[in-house]
Design an enzyme around this catalytic site. Structure first.
Site, PDB file in Angstrom:
ATOM      1  N   PRO A   1       0.825  -1.221   0.000  1.00  0.00           N
ATOM      2  CG  PRO A   1       0.007  -0.976   2.176  1.00  0.00           C
ATOM      3  CD  PRO A   1       0.735  -1.929   1.278  1.00  0.00           C
ATOM      4  CB  CYS A   2       2.633   2.914  -2.767  1.00  0.00           C
ATOM      5  SG  CYS A   2       1.329   3.239  -3.970  1.00  0.00           S
ATOM      6  CD  GLN A   3      -2.582   3.958  -2.206  1.00  0.00           C
ATOM      7  OE1 GLN A   3      -1.948   3.093  -1.625  1.00  0.00           O
ATOM      8  NE2 GLN A   3      -3.430   3.674  -3.170  1.00  0.00           N
TER       9      GLN A   3
END
Length: 97
Positions: free
Chosen positions: A75-77
């Site tokens: 989950p890069c956000q």
């Protein structure tokens, strides 16, 4: 020919890398992503007929096709400008479920 499934797919960045690395020797057979905007972008990025299923926790394991490679995006956000840049301290993803 290798087959892959793309879990927590986001907009497909992980798949793109594998598609480029394997060329015509890989085929995606299953995609899971729960964020509606990410799914919209994923579909725009990949012109294929595979339906994107939503939350993987609601999918019966028997409905996941056999595959050689399991792709699972991080989950890069939580680490990017798209989020709050709180990294592992970001609780937004657990709040959305």
């Amino acid at each position: 020919m290798y087959t892959s499934i793309d879990l927590f797919a986001g907009i497909g960045g992980n798949r793109l890398g594998f598609d480029q690395a394997f060329g015509n020797n890989i085929k995606t057979v299953f995609i899971s992503e729960w964020d509606e905007k990410a799914v919209e972008t994923y579909k725009a990025n990949f012109n294929d007929s595979i339906d994107v299923v939503g939350d993987i926790t609601k999918v019966d394991e028997k409905d996941i096709p056999d595959h050689d490679i399991l792709l699972a995006d991080f989950p890069c956000q939580a680490f990017s400008l798209a989020g709050h840049k709180r990294g592992f301290e970001d609780g937004e993803f657990s709040e959305k479920r």
